[in-house]
Design a protein around this motif. Structure first.
Motif, short mmCIF file in Angstrom:
data_model
loop_
_atom_site.label_atom_id
_atom_site.label_comp_id
_atom_site.label_asym_id
_atom_site.label_seq_id
_atom_site.Cartn_x
_atom_site.Cartn_y
_atom_site.Cartn_z
N MET A 178 0.70 -1.26 -0.01
CA MET A 178 -0.11 0.03 0.01
C MET A 178 0.89 1.16 0.06
SD MET A 178 -1.41 2.64 1.48
CE MET A 178 -0.99 2.51 3.28
N LEU A 179 1.94 1.34 0.71
CA LEU A 179 2.80 2.44 0.88
C LEU A 179 3.65 2.58 -0.61
CD1 LEU A 179 4.55 2.26 4.24
CD2 LEU A 179 2.96 3.80 3.63
N LEU A 180 3.70 1.66 -1.09
CA LEU A 180 4.29 1.72 -2.57
C LEU A 180 3.46 2.57 -3.44
CD1 LEU A 180 6.90 1.44 -4.33
CD2 LEU A 180 6.12 -0.90 -4.86
N ARG A 181 2.19 2.10 -3.54
CA ARG A 181 1.23 2.64 -4.24
C ARG A 181 1.06 4.07 -4.01
NH1 ARG A 181 -0.63 4.89 -7.86
NH2 ARG A 181 -2.39 3.96 -9.54
N VAL A 202 -4.44 -4.15 -2.45
CA VAL A 202 -3.90 -2.98 -1.86
C VAL A 202 -2.65 -2.30 -2.29
CG1 VAL A 202 -5.23 -3.28 0.25
CG2 VAL A 202 -2.59 -3.74 0.24
N GLY A 203 -2.17 -2.90 -3.27
CA GLY A 203 -0.58 -2.60 -3.96
C GLY A 203 -0.76 -1.81 -5.12
N PRO A 204 0.42 -1.82 -5.75
CA PRO A 204 0.70 -0.78 -6.87
C PRO A 204 0.25 -1.33 -8.22
CG PRO A 204 2.72 -2.14 -6.56
CD PRO A 204 1.58 -2.41 -5.48
N GLN A 217 10.11 -0.26 3.58
CA GLN A 217 9.41 1.16 4.08
C GLN A 217 10.50 2.27 4.48
OE1 GLN A 217 8.99 -1.82 5.58
NE2 GLN A 217 9.03 -1.68 7.61
N ALA A 218 11.37 1.69 5.09
CA ALA A 218 12.61 2.68 5.22
C ALA A 218 13.42 3.21 4.06
CB ALA A 218 13.68 1.76 6.13
N ILE A 219 13.33 2.52 3.02
CA ILE A 219 13.96 2.81 1.89
C ILE A 219 12.99 4.08 0.98
CG2 ILE A 219 14.65 2.31 -0.61
CD1 ILE A 219 15.54 -0.43 0.57
N PHE A 239 3.99 11.32 2.89
CA PHE A 239 4.59 10.08 2.79
C PHE A 239 3.75 9.32 4.28
CE2 PHE A 239 6.89 6.11 3.26
CZ PHE A 239 6.44 5.41 2.19
N ILE A 240 3.90 10.07 5.40
CA ILE A 240 3.57 9.55 6.62
C ILE A 240 2.25 10.19 7.16
CG2 ILE A 240 5.94 9.02 7.27
CD1 ILE A 240 5.88 11.68 9.05
#
Length: 994
Positions: free
Chosen positions: A184-187, A409-411, A578-580, A594-595
């Motif tokens: 999800m974060l990558l999308r 939920v992804g890209p 997620q760190a990258i 992003f956050i």
């Protein structure tokens, strides 16, 4: 180097534990004692044949200290296929010292396959083949650099490309190995950059499933579960070799067989699954629709269909029947090679042993008409009344541990998390959830038109680089590629991919292992190649952590979610994905977005790691973004707390039904009673709503608050004057609306007189919204809990999908067909000028192949598939010494007749040649597993390129142990008309002695 057993191993002195091992194993003990003593018995005994004795001895030598000191047991999930096998990792002083299968898991029942039993190797530092630190390609060799240098140089390059060519010049290939939160974060990350040019493995494994199945009845996922097969009376494996691709799932299949279920396999190969079946029939590769229509011909002719079910719950079956009745036994035999008695036998077994289920994987999906094949499978089950019943359904086996979740939920290039699409309303919904200003977000894209236009698919990124710019439906060609956990050898057209890589301005590989991308990028172009390598290209390798070095949730094929605990800290210089992402977001100017930091609020906490850098919280990502926004598919009820309680209490869940019999979580007091394991989506409402999850989709025999449901009203309420809603009396158990009804929104709630059952706060949020965008969950609560109705409505499934090129599925010959006579009868689609931003060839290429008599020069059908020893592109598993020892060479299965005709003997090297001009060198495995007209090559290999070992082009110490030719170096052009799924199951080749 290839690992082989050395005779000298026997001479190594045994440790005391090894010497006493047989005595420990021989003692009789009950299960509880066995689990209590798992550190000695299971930990050492189960793997004594695999681990070197000096390693076992080391663990034993510290036995007293372990007994006195703190031993941490971290519960995780295998990172290979999609069964969801649970693992207990034993950690001492930050070191992963043992692993055990979880005996109480209702999914894997304490079992592992070879891959699952070896995952601890990821946590080993000695002789590791992982990518250990950031690297840059300098004059053909990879050199170690710092994280800051890598991040800064990539940022500088991306800023320049964005300024010159716009945000769509970049492409991001995500990963089905990412957990749900990372996916999800990558999308979100890609959206904040300003493009829809993103995708992941699902495009090339099950995109046709998602599109075809969702357009049939609502959700594009497995309807039932591996476990539910134990309630089936007949199981048809058509497009799945589960015994190798999903080995532990066979526990459930074989339990069903022990209970009397008939197991049937129809496949071009006699597979390991076929070896366990009651019935095996061979089919010509690419003839799937013809076979399914042949089955339905006998079902309709004999009156075996469920007429009442069809009348009440299916739209368009009459149109399907018109097409089906054209498929007489003679027509079916001509296309499939299967005589009438075989096709009729399978139809009769499925019809007379209900509930019956059909299982498929990439054998159905990876075709130029893959969407038609999967829809035909759905229609077969609808005709038999097998959908929405325990023991029935379409059991669709996904390939990777989280390919289901990454799809959900992804890209995806055409949708936001939860399949929300990319229209204005969808973007505004997710901007609210992400706590990002919509206007700012819109400004990140080249235009609103491109913001709301589906991106290029990963299957076609090559053409995004190489196609003439005037033919591409975006401003720029692709100039920068991020391979974020993706194997290039899993994609077709390998020769052209090498050219595309050489033409890029920037190539970034983010992976725990360098993958074949690294070697392909470093390998010089062929001496006779007629193209120029981009002299300004930069290539970077960034070491990503494994899923055992972070926490987060993953979704198995049956839609159950499981929470992985972090086992160890990232090894070497690797960092979590997620760190990258956050490190790039800081440099690219959208760290706050992003956050979700805005107006005094922040969605995601930042956690400081042991090495000093920060990463977003995975628990917050699930709770504050996925749970808050993904109402469409019910990813809202699986809070971190509920998932963790399930992981701690696996023993309370029934193996057949997956339902908790009762009990409270000792740590939190959470009452598990009634929950289905992993809260399989849809798990509607908030966590407090306590929906139990949905074990079997569309099951009207259950109340909606018990996991029941019906088909989704996602396609309107009528078509050409015919109602699309379910008939009277066809509704989920206890529904106050016992007939068909549209999906829920604020207007319907008011018309029904149920609006005032919302609280004032819920009314404020729900006003003007539907159930998918009401962030309070109030509409869902009232509709489901108070009135027993389904928020997505109650409609008929669609046997006729009018928005697809073929409303009724049709058989169409592959682009590279061995039968020009059938091409004339069943041609493919017309070429398309713009499809997912690119021109796409269909009929012109098929006709050219016929005119050029390609079938005469390349008379063998080439198909590909899995092995039990390896997974996916194979870089990770072929770097594992225990697995590498089991399978050391790539090979081609060839029938004895075909081999004799070519002077080929078993075990000899051969060249497999393709119409693309590629040739790959593999060992011949002469076997009757394939017919005389077909050859099979596994797709897990890379590291050789047309007969040459690519070892010099890998980073030093990070090449896989086993290397071999990638079958996709030789595969050909061909894509599904709807999703651009690649064709890997049916192309042509020739085999010659090397």
């Amino acid at each position: 180097m290839l690992l082989t057993r050395k005779s000298s191993v026997a001479a190594v002195p045994q440790s005391r534990l090894a010497r006493n091992l047989s005595g420990a194993l021989a003692r009789t003990m009950d299960r509880r004692a066995f689990l209590k003593r798992t550190g000695v018995v299971a930990g050492a005994g189960a793997f004594a044949s695999q681990l070197p004795f000096n390693l076992i001895g080391k663990a034993e030598a510290q036995e007293k200290r372990l007994a006195d000191g703190k031993i941490e047991v971290k519960r995780s999930v295998c990172t290979h296929c999609s069964v969801g096998c649970a693992i207990d990792a034993v950690v001492q002083n930050g070191v992963w010292v043992r692993q055990e299968p979880v005996f109480d898991s209702p999914l894997n029942l304490g079992a592992h396959c070879a891959k699952g039993a070896s995952v601890r190797e990821h946590g080993m530092t000695e002789h590791s083949h992982r990518l250990k630190y950031p690297m840059k390609l300098v004059k053909g060799k990879y050199q170690r650099i710092s994280w800051d240098q890598a991040l800064d140089e990539i940022t500088k390059k991306m800023e320049a490309l964005r300024k010159e060519s716009g945000p769509d010049a970049a492409y991001f290939v995500g990963s089905s190995k990412h957990n749900n939160e990372q996916a999800m974060l990558l999308r979100k990350f890609v959206s904040l950059w300003g493009t829809n040019n993103c995708d992941h493995q699902a495009r090339i494994c099950h995109s046709t499933t998602v599109a075809g199945v969702a357009n049939t009845w609502g959700y594009g996922a497995m309807t039932n579960s591996y476990n539910d097969e134990q309630n089936s009376k007949c199981i048809l494996f058509f497009g799945s070799n589960a015994a190798e691709a999903h080995p532990v799932s066979m526990l459930h299949t074989l339990h069903a067989k022990e209970s009397g279920a008939k197991v049937v396999v129809v496949d071009p190969r006699f597979t390991r699954t076929a070896a366990k079946a009651d019935v095996f029939y061979r089919i010509r590769s690419g003839a799937d629709v013809a076979f399914l229509w042949g089955m339905l011909y006998h079902i309709f002719k004999n009156g075996w269909e469920d007429k009442e079910y069809i009348k009440a719950r299916v739209y368009g079956m009459d149109k399907v029947k018109e097409e089906v009745m054209k498929w007489t036994p003679d027509a079916v035999k001509d296309v499939t090679g299967m005589p009438e008695e075989q096709v009729r036998h399978v139809a009769e077994l499925m019809a007379k042993n209900r509930p019956s289920t059909i299982v498929w994987a990439m054998g159905q999906t990876q075709h130029t008409n893959g969407n038609a094949i999967v829809r035909a499978s759905c229609i077969l089950q609808l005709a038999l009344g097998n959908v929405g019943v325990s023991g029935g359904g379409t059991n669709i086996y996904r390939g990777h541990d989280n390919v289901q979740g990454a799809t959900d939920v992804g890209p995806n290039p055409d949708s936001l998390p939860g399949y929300y699409g990319i229209a204005t309303g969808s973007w505004k919904h997710w901007a609210r959830v992400w706590n990002v200003d919509y206007e700012w977000l819109k400004g990140r894209f080249a235009s609103q038109a491109l913001m709301e236009k589906a991106g290029i698919t990963v299957s076609r990124w090559i053409d995004g680089v190489l196609e003439k710019n005037e033919n591409i439906d975006q401003d720029s060609n692709i100039r920068a590629m991020f391979f974020w956990g993706h194997a290039p050898n899993s994609q077709t057209r390998g020769l052209e991919m090498k050219v595309a890589m050489d033409k890029l301005d920037l190539l970034v590989v983010l992976d725990p292992y360098p993958s074949a991308t690294a070697a392909m990028a470093a390998m010089p172009k062929a001496a006779d190649a007629k193209y120029e390598v981009n002299p300004n290209r930069d290539v970077y390798l960034l070491p990503a952590a494994t899923q055992f070095e972070t926490d987060g949730s993953c979704t198995a094929s049956n839609r159950s979610l499981q929470w992985r605990e972090k086992v160890i800290d990232p090894l070497f210089e690797s960092r979590s994905d997620q760190a990258i992402m956050y490190a790039f977001a800081q440099r690219w100017g959208f760290a706050d977005q992003f956050i979700g930091k805005r107006d005094g609020k922040q969605n995601l906490r930042l956690i400081k790691t042991a090495k000093g850098y920060e990463e977003p919280s995975m628990e917050d990502t699930l709770a504050n973004e996925i749970n808050k926004g993904t109402w469409t598919i019910g990813y809202t009820g699986q809070s971190p707390e509920r998932l963790k309680a399930h992981m701690r209490n696996m023993h309370v869940f029934d193996v057949k039904t997956l339902r908790a019999k009762g009990g409270k979580d000792a740590q939190t007091g959470y009452d598990l009673t009634g929950d289905y394991f992993g809260l399989p989506w849809p798990c509607y409402g908030t966590a407090e709503f306590k929906h139990p999850g949905s074990p079997n989709l569309y099951e009207t025999a259950k109340h909606v608050m018990d996991g029941g449901g019906n088909f989704r009203a996602n396609f309107g309420v009528e078509r050409d004057g015919v109602s699309l809603l379910a008939e009277d009396g066809s509704a989920s158990k206890g529904a106050e609306l016992p007939f068909g009804y549209p999906e829920l929104d604020h207007v319907l709630l008011k018309k029904l007189g149920w609006w005032d059952e919302l609280s004032d706060a819920e009314k404020k949020e729900a006003e003007g919204k539907n159930w998918k965008t009401d962030l309070s969950g109030g509409q869902i609560r009232v509709f489901m809990k108070n009135h027993g109705c389904h928020p997505f409505g109650n409609a008929k499934a669609r046997a006729l999908v009018w928005n697809f090129p073929d409303g009724v599925p049709l058989h169409r010959e592959p682009l590279y067909s061995p039968r020009p006579d059938l091409v004339a009868k069943y041609p493919t689609h017309d070429d398309v000028k713009v499809l997912w931003r690119l021109p796409t060839l269909f009929k012109s290429l098929q006709q050219k192949n016929v005119e050029d008599k390609v079938h005469e020069k390349f008379p063998l059908v080439l198909t590909s598939g899995r092995l039990v020893e390896y997974e996916g592109g194979g870089e990770e598993t072929r770097s594992n010494p225990w697995l590498a020892e089991l399978m050391q060479d790539n090979f081609v299965e060839i029938n004895p007749k075909a081999a004799a005709d070519r002077g080929v003997r078993n075990g000899e090297y051969v060249w497999v040649k393709s119409p693309t001009g590629a040739r790959i060198k593999v060992k011949a495995q002469v076997t009757e597993r394939v017919g005389p007209d077909t050859v099979f090559i596994p797709f897990h290999f890379s590291g050789w390129w047309q007969g040459v070992d690519m070892l010099p082009y890998y980073p030093e110490g990070a090449a896989p142990i086993v290397r071999g030719e990638a079958v996709n170096t030789a595969t050909t052009y061909g894509y599904d008309r709807v999703t651009l799924m690649q064709e890997t199951k049916t192309t042509l080749c020739q085999v010659e002695r090397a």
